[in-house]
Design a protein around this motif. Structure first.
Motif, PDB file in Angstrom:
ATOM      1  N   GLY A 310       1.025  -0.865   0.054  1.00 31.15           N
ATOM      2  CA  GLY A 310      -0.605  -0.152  -0.420  1.00 31.15           C
ATOM      3  C   GLY A 310       0.890   1.204  -0.094  1.00 31.15           C
ATOM      4  N   LYS A 311       2.368   1.233  -0.286  1.00 32.40           N
ATOM      5  CA  LYS A 311       3.051   2.054  -0.431  1.00 32.40           C
ATOM      6  C   LYS A 311       2.693   2.786  -1.922  1.00 32.40           C
ATOM      7  CE  LYS A 311       5.900   0.845   3.372  1.00 32.40           C
ATOM      8  NZ  LYS A 311       7.309   0.410   3.681  1.00 32.40           N
ATOM      9  N   THR A 312       3.386   3.924  -1.669  1.00 30.02           N
ATOM     10  CA  THR A 312       3.121   4.864  -3.358  1.00 30.02           C
ATOM     11  C   THR A 312       4.583   5.559  -2.975  1.00 30.02           C
ATOM     12  OG1 THR A 312       1.512   5.889  -2.984  1.00 30.02           O
ATOM     13  CG2 THR A 312       2.502   6.852  -3.877  1.00 30.02           C
ATOM     14  N   PRO A 313       5.504   4.629  -3.610  1.00 36.54           N
ATOM     15  CA  PRO A 313       7.589   4.479  -3.939  1.00 36.54           C
ATOM     16  C   PRO A 313       7.375   5.809  -5.350  1.00 36.54           C
ATOM     17  CG  PRO A 313       6.502   2.688  -4.658  1.00 36.54           C
ATOM     18  CD  PRO A 313       5.171   2.930  -3.934  1.00 36.54           C
ATOM     19  N   THR A 314       6.820   6.704  -5.364  1.00 39.55           N
ATOM     20  CA  THR A 314       7.640   7.808  -5.956  1.00 39.55           C
ATOM     21  C   THR A 314       8.711   7.474  -6.273  1.00 39.55           C
ATOM     22  OG1 THR A 314       5.317   9.055  -5.171  1.00 39.55           O
ATOM     23  CG2 THR A 314       7.289   9.808  -6.629  1.00 39.55           C
ATOM     24  N   LEU A 315       9.673   7.773  -5.044  1.00 40.48           N
ATOM     25  CA  LEU A 315      11.064   8.171  -5.709  1.00 40.48           C
ATOM     26  C   LEU A 315      11.833   7.049  -5.873  1.00 40.48           C
ATOM     27  CD1 LEU A 315      13.737   8.950  -5.473  1.00 40.48           C
ATOM     28  CD2 LEU A 315      13.709   8.632  -2.685  1.00 40.48           C
ATOM     29  N   GLU A 316      11.569   5.452  -5.558  1.00 40.56           N
ATOM     30  CA  GLU A 316      12.243   4.380  -5.804  1.00 40.56           C
ATOM     31  C   GLU A 316      11.813   3.771  -7.318  1.00 40.56           C
ATOM     32  OE1 GLU A 316      12.151   4.529  -1.541  1.00 40.56           O
ATOM     33  OE2 GLU A 316      10.078   4.923  -3.508  1.00 40.56           O
ATOM     34  N   ALA A 317       9.843   4.471  -7.865  1.00 39.14           N
ATOM     35  CA  ALA A 317      10.040   4.553  -9.164  1.00 39.14           C
ATOM     36  C   ALA A 317      10.742   5.205 -10.404  1.00 39.14           C
ATOM     37  CB  ALA A 317       8.905   4.597  -9.209  1.00 39.14           C
ATOM     38  N   SER A 318      11.414   6.323  -9.373  1.00 40.39           N
ATOM     39  CA  SER A 318      11.598   7.001 -10.755  1.00 40.39           C
ATOM     40  C   SER A 318      12.877   6.515 -11.057  1.00 40.39           C
ATOM     41  CB  SER A 318      11.929   8.738  -9.982  1.00 40.39           C
ATOM     42  OG  SER A 318      10.676   8.928 -10.018  1.00 40.39           O
ATOM     43  N   ILE A 319      13.789   6.301  -9.802  1.00 38.34           N
ATOM     44  CA  ILE A 319      14.457   5.435  -9.944  1.00 38.34           C
ATOM     45  C   ILE A 319      14.708   4.058 -10.928  1.00 38.34           C
ATOM     46  CG2 ILE A 319      16.653   4.591  -8.945  1.00 38.34           C
ATOM     47  CD1 ILE A 319      16.224   6.021  -6.299  1.00 38.34           C
ATOM     48  N   ALA A 320      13.944   3.300 -10.819  1.00 33.26           N
ATOM     49  CA  ALA A 320      13.980   2.330 -11.535  1.00 33.26           C
ATOM     50  C   ALA A 320      13.604   2.080 -13.318  1.00 33.26           C
ATOM     51  CB  ALA A 320      12.892   1.818 -10.710  1.00 33.26           C
ATOM     52  N   LYS A 321      12.451   3.391 -13.238  1.00 33.15           N
ATOM     53  CA  LYS A 321      12.863   4.170 -14.551  1.00 33.15           C
ATOM     54  C   LYS A 321      13.937   4.812 -15.160  1.00 33.15           C
ATOM     55  CE  LYS A 321      10.659   6.357 -18.600  1.00 33.15           C
ATOM     56  NZ  LYS A 321      11.851   6.690 -19.886  1.00 33.15           N
ATOM     57  N   ASP A 322      14.579   5.297 -14.628  1.00 36.40           N
ATOM     58  CA  ASP A 322      15.861   6.001 -14.966  1.00 36.40           C
ATOM     59  C   ASP A 322      16.832   4.820 -15.274  1.00 36.40           C
ATOM     60  OD1 ASP A 322      17.451   8.568 -16.135  1.00 36.40           O
ATOM     61  OD2 ASP A 322      18.526   8.301 -14.066  1.00 36.40           O
ATOM     62  N   LEU A 323      16.815   3.982 -14.209  1.00 32.26           N
ATOM     63  CA  LEU A 323      18.019   3.017 -14.741  1.00 32.26           C
ATOM     64  C   LEU A 323      17.382   2.262 -15.658  1.00 32.26           C
ATOM     65  CD1 LEU A 323      18.753   1.607 -11.402  1.00 32.26           C
ATOM     66  CD2 LEU A 323      20.402   2.882 -12.531  1.00 32.26           C
ATOM     67  N   GLY A 324      15.937   1.899 -15.901  1.00 31.67           N
ATOM     68  CA  GLY A 324      15.586   0.542 -17.459  1.00 31.67           C
ATOM     69  C   GLY A 324      15.726   0.985 -18.272  1.00 31.67           C
ATOM     70  N   THR A 325      15.467   2.689 -18.583  1.00 29.98           N
ATOM     71  CA  THR A 325      15.654   3.406 -19.498  1.00 29.98           C
ATOM     72  C   THR A 325      17.466   3.826 -20.228  1.00 29.98           C
ATOM     73  OG1 THR A 325      14.140   5.128 -19.567  1.00 29.98           O
ATOM     74  CG2 THR A 325      15.607   5.593 -20.246  1.00 29.98           C
ATOM     75  N   ARG A 326      17.874   3.613 -19.940  1.00 31.33           N
ATOM     76  CA  ARG A 326      19.497   4.028 -19.391  1.00 31.33           C
ATOM     77  C   ARG A 326      20.020   1.787 -20.447  1.00 31.33           C
ATOM     78  NH1 ARG A 326      23.042   7.122 -15.629  1.00 31.33           N
ATOM     79  NH2 ARG A 326      21.381   7.611 -14.403  1.00 31.33           N
ATOM     80  N   LEU A 327      19.253   1.236 -19.267  1.00 29.56           N
ATOM     81  CA  LEU A 327      19.557  -0.217 -19.578  1.00 29.56           C
ATOM     82  C   LEU A 327      18.942  -0.068 -21.265  1.00 29.56           C
ATOM     83  CD1 LEU A 327      20.892  -3.339 -18.953  1.00 29.56           C
ATOM     84  CD2 LEU A 327      18.606  -3.191 -18.267  1.00 29.56           C
ATOM     85  N   GLU A 328      18.130  -0.028 -21.574  1.00 25.92           N
ATOM     86  CA  GLU A 328      17.508  -0.457 -23.043  1.00 25.92           C
ATOM     87  C   GLU A 328      17.866  -0.062 -24.317  1.00 25.92           C
ATOM     88  OE1 GLU A 328      12.783  -1.564 -22.674  1.00 25.92           O
ATOM     89  OE2 GLU A 328      12.739   0.909 -21.709  1.00 25.92           O
TER      90      GLU A 328
END
Length: 388
Positions: A310-328
């Motif tokens: 039930g958490k809202t991990p806005t910061l963590e999601a931004s990190i995941a998206k940024d790292l994922g984009t660079r990896l792709e």
């Protein structure tokens, strides 16, 4: 031409009992392939195939975590993660239910009225309706607080005028959850006065214009609203609370495995083409990519666990998206370099690799834009870490 091999991710991070579910999904994909109903992918992207989505729904794999009273299956977020991971890794076209299942449904679950939940959620679970995201606008870019699509109050609802842009699959889906401005922005709080509303795309005054990308497909759209009436019953959550709701929604959008699995089929095809005895340089490069992929996967998994609590991990999601984009994007460059280095173009049997790489090279620039640009995400991360 040989059929593409499957390259699967296996990590001990998920409970052992989920292995049975993983095998169930793989059997489903194999049967779909064998029947001819599910062709091997020849381009990057989620694909849009309503018939495939309906067959996935019949397996109970849409709305997996939602309450049964809304048609859901009350399974865990990690079970949903396993299904998502397997479908994406296999290149199954899930676009006809993806946004609805990933974020539109959860937004309605969290903020919608009981009537909205009863009306829309069972249809999503059965893959009978599909949603799109109404956030981006012309001249706003990633500065979402500057949006200008407006809702003017009138008896029984709101009159909406404005334009949404880069709206994925708007020409194919049934409904949009749009973020609109219903009150003037406060100079000290530009995010104030925003509201989310449900807009069926067959409503009078809605015009959808597909935009052809340089990949040669029409996935993006411009959606114009000309005095579109939105009844009060279609307001999602509280008027003026749109920014907080969108922040929660973006955590779903930015953290999922599609942020690092969009190019996975490309890597799988490369491994097949390299064969059982790749060069030392190829082994090192593939190992490096897999190491990065596993690291991003662990971050994504941890966010799935946070969402389940039930958490809202806005910061963590931004990190995941940024790292994922660079990896792709790095994966596209690395595969292209290995194809040239290993002279794979000279071997005519690798048609799937050629078509996927050609598609990925044209599609890769979009990775940095969807779900928020890298610059915006790093700003979110800096603020979350107290650095600005």
């Amino acid at each position: 031409m040989s059929s593409p091999t499957s390259l699967h991710l296996e990590l001990p991070a998920l409970p052992g009992e989920l292995q049975g579910l993983r095998q169930e999904v793989r059997r489903f994909v194999a049967a779909e392939r064998a029947s001819g109903l599910l062709p091997y992918p020849d381009k990057i992207g989620l694909g849009f195939a309503p018939d495939v989505s309906r067959r996935i729904a019949a397996q109970g794999w849409i709305g997996m975590t939602w309450p049964k009273r809304y048609g859901g299956h009350e399974r865990s977020a990690l079970e949903r993660y396993v299904v998502t991971e397997e479908l994406l890794a296999a290149g199954v076209p899930v676009g006809a239910h993806w946004i609805s299942d990933r974020q539109s449904g959860p937004v309605l679950l969290k903020f919608g009225t009981e009537a909205q939940k009863q009306e829309w959620l069972p249809k999503i679970v059965r893959a009978e309706v599909a949603f799109c995201i109404g956030m981006s606008e012309p001249d706003s870019g990633s500065d979402l607080a500057s949006l200008r699509t407006s809702g003017t109050r009138e008896e029984g609802g709101w009159r909406v005028n404005g334009t949404k842009l880069w709206t994925t699959n708007a020409h194919r889906v049934h409904c949009m959850i749009a973020l609109i401005r219903t009150a003037k922005a406060d100079e000290k709080n530009r995010q104030a006065g925003l509201t989310q509303v449900l807009i069926p795309l067959d409503s009078p005054g809605v015009t959808v214009r597909p935009i052809k990308s340089m990949v040669g497909v029409e996935d993006f759209n411009e959606v114009n609203f000309d005095h579109v009436f939105v009844p009060d019953s279609h307001v999602v959550g509280e008027p003026g609370n749109g920014w907080n709701q969108v922040s929660a929604e973006l955590a779903y959008e930015r953290s999922g495995p599609e942020r690092w699995l969009s190019t996975f089929r490309l890597l799988a095809e490369l491994v097949q083409a390299l064969g059982p005895k790749p060069s030392d340089a190829a082994r090192v490069e593939v190992g490096r990519l897999l190491g990065q992929l596993m690291a991003v996967r662990q971050i994504s998994l941890s966010i799935a666990s946070m969402l389940e609590r039930g958490k809202t991990p806005t910061l963590e999601a931004s990190i995941a998206k940024d790292l994922g984009t660079r990896l792709e994007q790095e994966m596209v460059r690395a595969v292209r370099n290995l194809v040239q280095q290993e002279d794979l173009w000279l071997r005519g049997e690798h048609a799937h690799l050629r078509s996927l790489l050609a598609s990925a090279q044209r599609y890769a620039p979009a990775f940095t834009i969807r779900g928020g640009t890298g610059e915006i995400l790093r700003g979110v991360i800096a603020r979350g870490l107290g650095l600005r």
